[in-house]
Design an enzyme around this catalytic site. Sequence first.
Site, mmCIF file in Angstrom:
data_model
loop_
_atom_site.group_PDB
_atom_site.id
_atom_site.type_symbol
_atom_site.label_atom_id
_atom_site.label_comp_id
_atom_site.label_asym_id
_atom_site.label_seq_id
_atom_site.Cartn_x
_atom_site.Cartn_y
_atom_site.Cartn_z
ATOM 1 N N ASP A 34 -1.044 7.436 -1.687
ATOM 2 C CA ASP A 34 -0.504 6.083 -1.558
ATOM 3 C C ASP A 34 0.050 5.839 -0.149
ATOM 4 O OD1 ASP A 34 0.228 3.566 -2.350
ATOM 5 O OD2 ASP A 34 1.982 4.191 -3.484
ATOM 6 N N GLY A 37 -2.030 1.107 3.081
ATOM 7 C CA GLY A 37 -1.819 -0.269 3.552
ATOM 8 C C GLY A 37 -0.591 -0.371 4.442
ATOM 9 N N ARG A 38 0.518 0.242 4.004
ATOM 10 C CA ARG A 38 1.750 0.175 4.810
ATOM 11 C C ARG A 38 1.598 0.923 6.128
ATOM 12 N NH1 ARG A 38 5.314 2.218 0.091
ATOM 13 N NH2 ARG A 38 3.222 2.530 -0.752
ATOM 14 N N ARG A 47 -5.459 -3.518 6.687
ATOM 15 C CA ARG A 47 -5.231 -2.532 5.622
ATOM 16 C C ARG A 47 -6.369 -1.508 5.533
ATOM 17 N NH1 ARG A 47 -1.837 -3.090 1.584
ATOM 18 N NH2 ARG A 47 -3.338 -2.138 0.181
ATOM 19 N N HIS A 51 -7.081 2.792 4.935
ATOM 20 C CA HIS A 51 -7.966 3.521 4.006
ATOM 21 C C HIS A 51 -8.892 4.459 4.783
ATOM 22 C CE1 HIS A 51 -6.352 1.172 0.839
ATOM 23 N NE2 HIS A 51 -6.963 0.051 1.145
ATOM 24 N N SER A 79 -8.296 3.024 -8.768
ATOM 25 C CA SER A 79 -7.880 2.900 -10.169
ATOM 26 C C SER A 79 -8.587 1.723 -10.833
ATOM 27 C CB SER A 79 -6.363 2.711 -10.260
ATOM 28 O OG SER A 79 -6.024 1.379 -9.918
ATOM 29 N N THR A 80 -8.530 1.692 -12.159
ATOM 30 C CA THR A 80 -9.136 0.572 -12.895
ATOM 31 C C THR A 80 -8.391 -0.735 -12.577
ATOM 32 O OG1 THR A 80 -7.823 1.334 -14.782
ATOM 33 C CG2 THR A 80 -10.163 1.855 -14.828
ATOM 34 N N TRP A 83 -9.319 -3.192 -8.871
ATOM 35 C CA TRP A 83 -10.270 -4.311 -8.761
ATOM 36 C C TRP A 83 -9.546 -5.621 -8.499
ATOM 37 C CZ3 TRP A 83 -15.090 -2.714 -8.247
ATOM 38 C CH2 TRP A 83 -15.496 -1.540 -8.884
ATOM 39 N N LEU A 145 -13.686 25.640 -4.685
ATOM 40 C CA LEU A 145 -12.797 24.523 -5.031
ATOM 41 C C LEU A 145 -13.554 23.402 -5.746
ATOM 42 C CD1 LEU A 145 -9.989 22.991 -4.519
ATOM 43 C CD2 LEU A 145 -11.142 21.998 -2.539
ATOM 44 N N LEU A 209 3.796 6.789 -11.825
ATOM 45 C CA LEU A 209 2.508 7.434 -12.109
ATOM 46 C C LEU A 209 1.324 6.484 -12.003
ATOM 47 C CD1 LEU A 209 3.421 9.857 -15.044
ATOM 48 C CD2 LEU A 209 3.097 10.396 -12.630
ATOM 49 N N SER A 210 1.568 5.177 -12.068
ATOM 50 C CA SER A 210 0.496 4.202 -11.864
ATOM 51 C C SER A 210 -0.757 4.490 -12.690
ATOM 52 C CB SER A 210 0.135 4.117 -10.376
ATOM 53 O OG SER A 210 1.258 3.765 -9.626
HETATM 54 C C1 FPP Z 1 -3.277 3.411 -2.173
HETATM 55 O O1 FPP Z 1 -2.687 2.955 -0.986
HETATM 56 C C2 FPP Z 1 -4.595 3.915 -1.855
HETATM 57 C C3 FPP Z 1 -5.746 3.491 -2.419
HETATM 58 C C4 FPP Z 1 -5.810 2.455 -3.452
HETATM 59 C C5 FPP Z 1 -7.048 4.031 -1.984
HETATM 60 C C6 FPP Z 1 -7.043 5.483 -1.704
HETATM 61 C C7 FPP Z 1 -8.272 5.840 -0.993
HETATM 62 C C8 FPP Z 1 -8.326 6.717 0.023
HETATM 63 C C9 FPP Z 1 -7.186 7.478 0.502
HETATM 64 C C10 FPP Z 1 -9.605 6.999 0.677
HETATM 65 C C11 FPP Z 1 -10.502 7.664 -0.298
HETATM 66 C C12 FPP Z 1 -11.509 8.451 0.344
HETATM 67 C C13 FPP Z 1 -12.554 8.966 -0.308
HETATM 68 C C14 FPP Z 1 -13.371 9.945 0.359
HETATM 69 C C15 FPP Z 1 -12.912 8.568 -1.676
HETATM 70 P P1 FPP Z 1 -2.358 1.400 -0.861
HETATM 71 O O2 FPP Z 1 -3.519 0.705 -0.300
HETATM 72 O O3 FPP Z 1 -1.907 0.885 -2.194
HETATM 73 O O4 FPP Z 1 -1.163 1.422 0.161
HETATM 74 P P2 FPP Z 1 0.103 0.471 0.149
HETATM 75 O O5 FPP Z 1 0.857 0.744 -1.128
HETATM 76 O O6 FPP Z 1 0.858 0.880 1.356
HETATM 77 O O7 FPP Z 1 -0.424 -0.938 0.222
#
Ligand code: FPP
Length: 254
Positions: A34, A37-38, A47, A51, A79-80, A83, A145, A209-210
């Site tokens: 998590d 975005g921040r 944002r 990622h 997550s579901t 979307w 792994l 836990l979201s």
């Molecule tokens: C939550 O941060 C993060 C996600 C919803 C996406 C997580 C995905 C990655 C880390 C990349 C995945 C890479 C692969 C290889 C599959 P947020 O966007 O909710 O952050 P915020 O709470 O600060 O807005």
Amino acid sequence: MIKRLWGKPDKPSKQSAEPASTDNIPQHVAIIMDGNGRWAKNRGLPRVAGHHSGMKAVKRVTMAADRLGVKYLTLYAFSTENWKRPKAEVDYLMKLPQEFLEIELAELVQNNVQVRMMGYSQQLPSHTLQAVEEAVRQTAGNTGLVLNFALNYGSRMEMLEAVKQIADEVRNGQMSVEDIDENAMSSRLLTGGLPDPDLLIRTSGEIRLSNFMLWQLAYSEMWFTDVYWPEFTEEHFHEAIKEYQRRARRYGGL
Ligand code: FPP
């Protein structure tokens, strides 16, 4: 805050690098990645730049887990509920597995890593699913792994599906009500044969836990950090493991 350009490599951490002992390594580590975005917002970046940088942290942590001898690493990638985000962000997130695997698959294969996916594949765009399925196929025989991507994963849906399956089997006479025990439930979850996580890590300072592995985390140790996922390093991973090694797990006993 220091501005960093998207795509530049992360600076090495200045933290003390006392590594974790290789005794008492959690067999299964699950991570809620998590704060992308921040992290980006703090740097005046879109944002999606967060990622993209988060994808590099996936590589760092996969290597760190592998080097330490963790057997299963489950990463919450989508997550579901994700979307609900703006379409452009969802589209970007759906391209990341493909990009990650285009760059990393050969190395994952070389390092004996087995890629798996846990989630509802039906809603995924075909380019995302094809990339992941190809990685799963190419690494199926690997014995190192297990890198398990939770992609379009939601724990409540997973439990509802398992309950429906059990109800169906009871209705059809394939099982009796007395057969419904923890094993019956666990084996019908998306984690299938995977052991429950020993350690859950969540980054970014959120303590929740979201909808992630609600059944499987019943007795897991949890470790939360304020660090945003794109800044998460091998040292942070070792910090979490060291904290895990200090905990006494009692599973409700004494
Ligand atoms: C939550 O941060 C993060 C996600 C919803 C996406 C997580 C995905 C990655 C880390 C990349 C995945 C890479 C692969 C290889 C599959 P947020 O966007 O909710 O952050 P915020 O709470 O600060 O807005």
